[in-house]
Motif scaffolding. Structure first.
Motif, PDB file in Angstrom:
ATOM      1  N   ALA A  22       0.848  -1.194   0.000  1.00 43.13           N
ATOM      2  CA  ALA A  22       0.000   0.000   0.000  1.00 43.13           C
ATOM      3  C   ALA A  22       0.877   1.235   0.000  1.00 43.13           C
ATOM      4  N   PRO A  23       0.432   2.434  -0.363  1.00 43.26           N
ATOM      5  CA  PRO A  23      -0.799   2.630  -1.098  1.00 43.26           C
ATOM      6  C   PRO A  23      -0.538   2.598  -2.592  1.00 43.26           C
ATOM      7  N   LEU A  24      -1.619   2.492  -3.376  1.00 47.80           N
ATOM      8  CA  LEU A  24      -1.433   2.350  -4.816  1.00 47.80           C
ATOM      9  C   LEU A  24      -1.834   3.622  -5.550  1.00 47.80           C
ATOM     10  N   LEU A  25      -2.294   4.620  -4.796  1.00 53.36           N
ATOM     11  CA  LEU A  25      -2.741   5.845  -5.460  1.00 53.36           C
ATOM     12  C   LEU A  25      -1.583   6.814  -5.607  1.00 53.36           C
ATOM     13  N   GLY A  26      -1.796   7.795  -6.492  1.00 53.43           N
ATOM     14  CA  GLY A  26      -0.847   8.906  -6.590  1.00 53.43           C
ATOM     15  C   GLY A  26       0.557   8.470  -6.963  1.00 53.43           C
ATOM     16  N   SER A  27       1.429   9.454  -7.160  1.00 50.64           N
ATOM     17  CA  SER A  27       2.829   9.116  -7.469  1.00 50.64           C
ATOM     18  C   SER A  27       3.735  10.203  -6.922  1.00 50.64           C
ATOM     19  N   PRO A  28       4.211  10.035  -5.687  1.00 46.67           N
ATOM     20  CA  PRO A  28       5.040  11.050  -5.047  1.00 46.67           C
ATOM     21  C   PRO A  28       6.356  11.258  -5.780  1.00 46.67           C
ATOM     22  N   ALA A  29       6.996  12.354  -5.485  1.00 46.83           N
ATOM     23  CA  ALA A  29       8.274  12.691  -6.109  1.00 46.83           C
ATOM     24  C   ALA A  29       9.233  11.507  -5.982  1.00 46.83           C
ATOM     25  N   ARG A  30       9.308  10.984  -4.774  1.00 49.04           N
ATOM     26  CA  ARG A  30      10.246   9.897  -4.501  1.00 49.04           C
ATOM     27  C   ARG A  30       9.463   8.763  -3.861  1.00 49.04           C
ATOM     28  N   ARG A  31       9.153   7.759  -4.625  1.00 49.70           N
ATOM     29  CA  ARG A  31       8.255   6.704  -4.148  1.00 49.70           C
ATOM     30  C   ARG A  31       9.025   5.468  -3.716  1.00 49.70           C
ATOM     31  N   LEU A  32       8.989   5.159  -2.437  1.00 50.20           N
ATOM     32  CA  LEU A  32       9.530   3.888  -1.966  1.00 50.20           C
ATOM     33  C   LEU A  32       8.341   2.974  -1.722  1.00 50.20           C
ATOM     34  N   THR A  33       8.497   1.693  -2.002  1.00 47.64           N
ATOM     35  CA  THR A  33       7.369   0.786  -1.802  1.00 47.64           C
ATOM     36  C   THR A  33       7.213   0.469  -0.317  1.00 47.64           C
ATOM     37  N   LEU A  34       5.997   0.595   0.164  1.00 52.12           N
ATOM     38  CA  LEU A  34       5.730   0.245   1.554  1.00 52.12           C
ATOM     39  C   LEU A  34       5.714  -1.273   1.659  1.00 52.12           C
ATOM     40  N   SER A  35       6.371  -1.768   2.668  1.00 51.95           N
ATOM     41  CA  SER A  35       6.399  -3.227   2.822  1.00 51.95           C
ATOM     42  C   SER A  35       5.069  -3.683   3.383  1.00 51.95           C
ATOM     43  N   ALA A  36       4.575  -4.811   2.849  1.00 47.96           N
ATOM     44  CA  ALA A  36       3.298  -5.353   3.323  1.00 47.96           C
ATOM     45  C   ALA A  36       3.555  -6.212   4.549  1.00 47.96           C
ATOM     46  N   PRO A  37       2.688  -6.104   5.557  1.00 51.83           N
ATOM     47  CA  PRO A  37       2.865  -6.949   6.734  1.00 51.83           C
ATOM     48  C   PRO A  37       2.814  -8.412   6.344  1.00 51.83           C
ATOM     49  N   ARG A  38       3.470  -9.257   7.132  1.00 50.56           N
ATOM     50  CA  ARG A  38       3.420 -10.696   6.872  1.00 50.56           C
ATOM     51  C   ARG A  38       1.976 -11.178   6.950  1.00 50.56           C
ATOM     52  N   ARG A  39       1.646 -12.174   6.165  1.00 52.06           N
ATOM     53  CA  ARG A  39       0.304 -12.754   6.171  1.00 52.06           C
ATOM     54  C   ARG A  39       0.071 -13.436   7.517  1.00 52.06           C
ATOM     55  N   ILE A  40      -1.041 -13.148   8.154  1.00 50.64           N
ATOM     56  CA  ILE A  40      -1.357 -13.877   9.378  1.00 50.64           C
ATOM     57  C   ILE A  40      -2.748 -14.472   9.285  1.00 50.64           C
ATOM     58  N   SER A  41      -3.007 -15.468  10.106  1.00 56.73           N
ATOM     59  CA  SER A  41      -4.294 -16.143  10.059  1.00 56.73           C
ATOM     60  C   SER A  41      -5.392 -15.176  10.483  1.00 56.73           C
ATOM     61  N   ASP A  42      -6.599 -15.375   9.959  1.00 56.43           N
ATOM     62  CA  ASP A  42      -7.711 -14.480  10.306  1.00 56.43           C
ATOM     63  C   ASP A  42      -8.217 -14.837  11.694  1.00 56.43           C
ATOM     64  N   PHE A  43      -7.554 -14.306  12.675  1.00 57.35           N
ATOM     65  CA  PHE A  43      -7.854 -14.633  14.068  1.00 57.35           C
ATOM     66  C   PHE A  43      -9.137 -13.972  14.522  1.00 57.35           C
ATOM     67  N   ASN A  44      -9.599 -13.005  13.764  1.00 59.51           N
ATOM     68  CA  ASN A  44     -10.575 -12.082  14.294  1.00 59.51           C
ATOM     69  C   ASN A  44     -11.969 -12.350  13.758  1.00 59.51           C
ATOM     70  N   SER A  45     -12.865 -12.807  14.626  1.00 60.32           N
ATOM     71  CA  SER A  45     -14.214 -13.181  14.176  1.00 60.32           C
ATOM     72  C   SER A  45     -15.105 -11.956  14.050  1.00 60.32           C
ATOM     73  N   PHE A  46     -14.573 -10.772  14.362  1.00 60.24           N
ATOM     74  CA  PHE A  46     -15.393  -9.558  14.317  1.00 60.24           C
ATOM     75  C   PHE A  46     -15.184  -8.784  13.023  1.00 60.24           C
ATOM     76  N   VAL A  47     -14.432  -9.398  12.124  1.00 62.47           N
ATOM     77  CA  VAL A  47     -14.147  -8.756  10.848  1.00 62.47           C
ATOM     78  C   VAL A  47     -15.366  -8.814   9.952  1.00 62.47           C
ATOM     79  N   VAL A  48     -15.673  -7.716   9.290  1.00 65.48           N
ATOM     80  CA  VAL A  48     -16.778  -7.757   8.340  1.00 65.48           C
ATOM     81  C   VAL A  48     -16.250  -7.775   6.913  1.00 65.48           C
ATOM     82  N   ARG A  49     -15.244  -6.960   6.609  1.00 64.53           N
ATOM     83  CA  ARG A  49     -14.765  -6.955   5.225  1.00 64.53           C
ATOM     84  C   ARG A  49     -13.937  -8.211   4.993  1.00 64.53           C
ATOM     85  N   THR A  50     -14.147  -8.818   3.830  1.00 59.57           N
ATOM     86  CA  THR A  50     -13.408 -10.049   3.516  1.00 59.57           C
ATOM     87  C   THR A  50     -12.102  -9.706   2.806  1.00 59.57           C
TER      88      THR A  50
END
Lengths: 607, 607
Positions: A22-50
């Motif tokens: 993230a993020p994928l919008l815009g294009s700053p003067a100097r764009r470094l790619t943000l590292s994505a967090p490691r994938r973790i199991s969906d521990f959270n039963s209160f999540v609504v967005r899939t």
């Protein structure tokens, strides 16, 4: 009863592990790619967005998904672009009778409203793919839609915040923060700080320790905010840095300490400070015997010196009006004359000064300054400090001029680091040059080789202070500290004529087996600024103050009633004259800096 | 010229990757092992020590090492124990002629002086190994020794800080910090915080964002420190929490934000607050028809109730003087009568109240309270809130009493978590029960099922606030927030009669597409306290303030001259009467709390 009832109340939440970068919008003067967090199991039963809007690809085709986000824009009543801070996704607004209610929600919700949609990931019709959009191969066929929060008419469009005025951005900072640039800056900043922490804590065993911000006035600590206490007449100060605490932690045996500290400085705003040092070459000797009266006069002065810098290609690319600009700038900002000097390697040259020089002097100058064909020299004669300042500034000014003329000097994608060292430990006071003041602060240790001079010619002592410069901007500084109580007391009392009573606790601490130590502080805001290429530190701070120290969003500072300040035994005393400068007040609290202190073996001679 | 000149000045340093697990001294009540940083290559050419004192083992036999540390103690003139914060090592003082200078340094240096020794790792003579000491199999045969900094006579011994007075510890905090307990507490705290950060940032994509501490007064935000600005009559406030900012960040689209935030609270000191909730059982109905006058009187009151808690084994282990203590405590602290009730499961029982009860009432009581043989009931009749408070407190008091009698109730090594939920959203004002005030703060959302009551019977609305309790101590709390501007305005204006002007920026922000959101704040000091088993939060804070908000080391707050506060257009107004309570003022700034906010879907009905 360790049962998380509380969580039940939170029920469905947007919270969900990120996947894409993230993020994928815009294009700053100097764009470094943000590292994505490691994938973790969906521990959270209160999540609504899939899923997040930004992560969907062809690989998700056929999947039923629930997305939440802001309405970026709507194309007729057919398509809707949904945005969260992982990207954009196209949603197809259903047109059939059975889905009128869904259509109503999606068509009537104002732009920037928060909606939740459930639907199926389908591929776009052939020819309608958008290669520029990471999710451009697919779209969402909506089944249900819900308006979570409508948005009123916006004071400006989120998309192009650059065109907005600073004041408007600050007043509606929470909207400004939605811009891809601010999202990128603050998310990257968070990751940079995290990497620093991982390096210091996990790899090098540094200990992260919070130190108080309500403290005692530090000597010479003008520009510290005062905080009245409930005890009549007694005040705290908001320290400009954990100066003393980090040293006390060394005495306390935290051999590797760091902190992301708040620094409170109540002073007129400085724009991005220009470094005031430079590699200059001292050419006084060249002119020692030159028959040039004004130069001789300068050299007669105690602090008098003649220095020069070489502007590569200056003779070729700069125009005469540039020279005028430069000379005028030096006079306006430093009240200092500078003379451009043109020297062909042949020795010929057409500037007024050149004519006055003997051949021998010219050749020495060419050798000293490593002058090449089409270079230009800038020469300044005057008081040492002033000459250094003006040439340092002009060096950058000339670089800007040359780049404006299309000369490629600096690559913004490169990081050039520079250590500046061997500062003087003391400087003559401007108001009274017979007295000395600390060049940085009274705790800096003298250079090991100059220790003896401390007691004879303190003005000649070099310090163990060091500044770190990145691409011409100072990003941090630090020093080896005095760890010997007698020496510290001598510096404070005898050299600086300070009141040591206020520092008795520190002097005492040094007496109880303080290890030799030193450290460095980095200006985090400045650093992130340079990394992201942001024009101002206000673009890397979530809620910055204005130049005058105002929070334009909440209108702080604000008036208080006598009742409100009564418990602090103070009353407002309206000033006779309120002079403009005095009203100016900017808060550098957001210039948080990383404090890390580690023992070293700076030697200190005893008196 | 990116050449690290500066580093050259730092030359030899103690800095060095740790190896062993630290610290090895002392034995705290609850000892968790500190994780050792991963091994990294020796990148640093400015390192002087080759090893830390604590890491040496038989595997190092024959190695030449350089160590730096404090002199822990000296046995005759033969041995010296050197300490750094990774452990202890025994150094053999050379006795031969050739080494007189080395012997002189090591024998004459006072205890707690900082020395550097170079020598060889040798094994101790047979029989002289010390199995209690991790480095007990070896010792150092010294070649050279250097006194880096001598130590003056200490005000107390570092070893046994426990016996020292609080005041002395605070005055010489930098010495107190050398104690193994403080080292352990602060190093563990640092690692706990780091783990939290890794979990939030690296695993769940939270963004770490600093929010300003110089802000505007928040409504109902009494007890906020005021900071005068250079504009006559205008003040900042030091906010008690980033309350508003975290919500504005949600509006700004930082869907997962956290911060280790400073919280400034200017209030009388509370010792470790006892939780004021408990599972109590309401037994009002049991006594509805009982012919017990004082109980009937209570039940006639609007808020009147009768509640009881069961003290397991209370009848067996508690003595009559304990009952007196308990009753007296309730009267002293809550001005509330409590009656112990003894009920044999047979139904018999010898307490005064028991005699007045009908058999049927007794059996109901036994059933309701799940009374077992030798249990005891504590019964309180009175105003609902007060009864809950007193019984909650007494529950813990009785636990202490029972444990003092040798009954094992609570295992300090176990962590029991509890969520407390369904708080009321509003409470009647003490000064005027016809008016309502927020139970927590005005931004908490009503329970989804109670939304409709907000506009009819607000006093009946449950909130979406939740508290987290660890082993009986409240360690944090949070809530789902109101994300709907109209609802927020209604709560502020109509229900709470607050001045909404001060919050116009927040109300406006909610109108621009605020996502549903909520979060939680943990009291880091309290949490670390419970994990380390420290008696007070002052034992997990590097530089705490005293009960009266004083820094006993530097003597802050301190007097300032009229000149010093002049730029802030204030003057000191000495109070008529200075009543003791008013002078009291403690700083909770060090009660930093981890703020993490994430969107959820708390629904909110519109009016």
């Amino acid at each position: 009863m360790p049962f998380p009832w509380g969580l039940c109340l939170m029920h469905r939440s947007w919270a969900r592990p990120l996947r894409g970068t993230a993020p994928l919008l815009g294009s700053p003067a100097r764009r470094l790619t943000l590292s994505a967090p490691r994938r973790i199991s969906d521990f959270n039963s209160f999540v609504v967005r899939t899923n997040t809007c930004g992560e969907l690809r062809s690989s998700h085709l056929g999947q039923d998904v629930t997305l939440c986000g802001w309405i970026q824009y709507r194309r007729q009543s057919l398509f809707l672009i949904l945005r969260d801070f992982h990207g954009l996704i196209q949603v197809v607004i259903p047109q059939d009778e059975s889905a009128t209610s869904v259509k109503k929600v999606l068509c009537e919700a104002p732009i920037e409203s928060v909606v939740q949609v459930t639907g199926t990931v389908i591929s776009r019709p052939p020819g309608q793919e958008n290669p520029k959009m990471p999710t451009g191969e697919i779209e969402i066929k909506v089944k249900t839609a819900e308006l979570l929060n409508p948005c009123k008419k916006l004071p400006f469009e989120i998309k192009d915040f650059i065109k907005k005025t600073e004041a408007l951005r600050m007043k509606y900072r929470y909207l400004d923060l939605r811009s891809s640039q601010m999202q990128y800056n603050l998310r990257l900043r968070s990751q940079i700080v995290m990497k620093m922490r991982e390096y210091l804590c996990n790899l090098h065993g540094f200990v992260d320790i919070e130190t108080p911000t309500l403290f005692k006035k530090t000597p010479g600590g003008a520009k510290e905010f005062v905080v009245p206490s409930r005890e009549p007449g007694k005040f705290y100060s908001l320290p400009q840095s954990p100066q003393q605490f980090k040293q006390l932690l060394m005495v306390g045996g935290f051999d590797r300490y760091f902190q992301i500290a708040r620094c409170y400085r109540d002073e007129g705003s400085k724009p991005e400070r220009q470094p005031e040092f430079t590699q200059i070459v001292d050419v006084s000797d060249v002119f020692r015997n030159a028959e040039i009266e004004f130069l001789q006069d300068v050299l007669k002065e105690p602090q008098g010196t003649i220095k020069a810098i070489c502007i590569p290609g200056g003779a070729k690319y700069l125009r005469s009006k540039d020279f005028e600009t430069i000379k005028q700038f030096a006079v306006d900002h430093f009240n200092q004359e500078v003379s451009p000097v043109f020297l062909k390697t042949s020795g010929s040259g057409k500037s007024p000064l050149t004519k006055l020089l003997k051949e021998e002097e010219k050749s020495t100058l060419i050798r000293l300054m490593r002058v090449q064909e089409e270079d230009m020299l800038l020469l300044a004669a005057g008081e040492h400090k002033k000459v250094c300042s003006v040439l340092g500034k002009l060096r950058l000014e000339c670089a800007d001029l040359l780049e404006a003329r299309g000369v490629e000097l600096r690559d913004p994608a490169l990081f050039h680091f520079l250590w500046v060292v061997e500062f003087p430990l003391f400087l003559p006071k401007e108001e009274d040059p017979t007295e000395l003041e600390s060049a940085h602060h009274p705790f800096t240790a003298p250079h090991p080789n100059d220790g003896h001079l401390l007691y004879t010619e303190p003005e000649k002592v070099r310090s163990q202070h060091y500044d770190l410069v990145l691409n011409g901007s100072e990003i941090g500084g630090g020093s080896i500290r005095i760890h010997n109580a007698e020496q510290q007391q001598y510096v404070l009392e005898t050299v600086l004529k300070e009141d040591v009573k206020m520092l008795s606790h520190l002097l005492q601490a040094l007496d109880f087996g303080a290890p030799p130590h030193g450290g460095i502080a980095l200006g985090l805001d400045r650093l992130v600024c340079l990394i992201t290429g942001a024009p101002s530190i206000r673009d890397v701070i979530a809620f910055p103050k204005s130049f005058r120290g105002h929070d334009l969003m909440s209108n702080a500072p604000d008036y208080m009633s006598p009742e409100e300040i009564e418990p602090y035994h103070i009353q407002v005393k309206s000033p006779e004259v309120t002079d403009r400068k005095d009203v100016k007040s900017v808060i550098s609290e957001t210039e948080s800096s990383q404090e890390l202190v580690f023992p070293s073996l700076a030697k200190a001679e005893n008196p």
